[in-house]
Write an enzyme that holds these catalytic residues in place. Sequence first.
Site: not given
Length: 300
Positions: A54, A98, A121
């Site tokens: 990422k 994460q 997200d």
Amino acid sequence: MTATLIDGKAFAASVREKVAVHVARLKDEHGITPGLAVVLVGEDPASQVYVRSKGKMTNEVGMNSYEHKLAADTSESDLLDLIAKLNADSNVNGILVQLPLPDHLNEDLVINAIDPAKDVDGFHISNVGLLGTGQKAMVPCTPLGCLMMLREHHGSLSGLNAVVIGRSNIVGKPMANLLLGDSCTVTIAHSRTKDLPDVVRSADIVVAAVGRPEMVPGSWIKEGATVIDVGINRVPAPEKGEGKTRLVGDVDFASAAEVAGAITPVPGGVGPMTIACLLANTLTATCRAHDLAEPEGLTA
Ligand code: NAD
């Protein structure tokens, strides 16, 4: 194979290119460089790989990447303090924690501490509610990537029968909401669904997000249907040598590709689109934060 292959890898590259062009324009015209902060708690090897890739792709499209690696025994209050700092930092436009988090940390509490405007997200309860009510939201990356591929392939999705297999908060449910938003007739199937093969046979669009290797055979697929395989499953591959493995989806690709009209492969389908959509979401969050026009074709 008779189905058209939906090449997620190539499509993801084109999405990243669009993001990069828009980022360059933001810099030139407004002096703004979008920034994405990724928080990793602990040393889960798969998560470390995701975070590295990422960070690399964030830099490649011209954005700033801020990585925060915290020890596995980090306390909840220390993690919440970091999130509060990132929320207040105007250089940070997107925040991603994460998952999964170590067991002693409450995931819901942590995710809901992120400023919803920076929640790239799309897991914050406000964004879930906005998406569920058809309002402008930050949309979870994986289903957003699936939607983009479906729109690209079909043009309009209006009136199509869509069956989403899996009801998770990160894939199944937001996927169903996005398809409803594009006027599909949507069925969500799950582990308790009766007569799953018949349900799937009714679908013009099948999105499989289960986590069971090659569970959906071609005999369940209606001729000409579009199949989006979200599953990522590692299975033994003795043909490659002792102890070797390979990745397969939730769909039995070989048999499904004989009946489907179009299908995504695993790997090279939904996976690359997920990171591309994370970058698209960071760009969208930046534009919204500065009250600038949003990039076209990169949002729901
Ligand atoms: P999850 O475990 O949270 O949810 C799985 C869902 O499948 C559940 O809702 C369950 O009801 C349903 N299910 C389980 N067994 C079933 C059965 N026999 N019949 C019908 N439904 C059944 O999983 P998730 O987080 O939604 O992920 C699903 C898959 O997608 C996994 O393989 C995961 O690795 C993959 N995934 C891929 C990406 C990507 O970027 N490509 C992103 C997220 C998840």
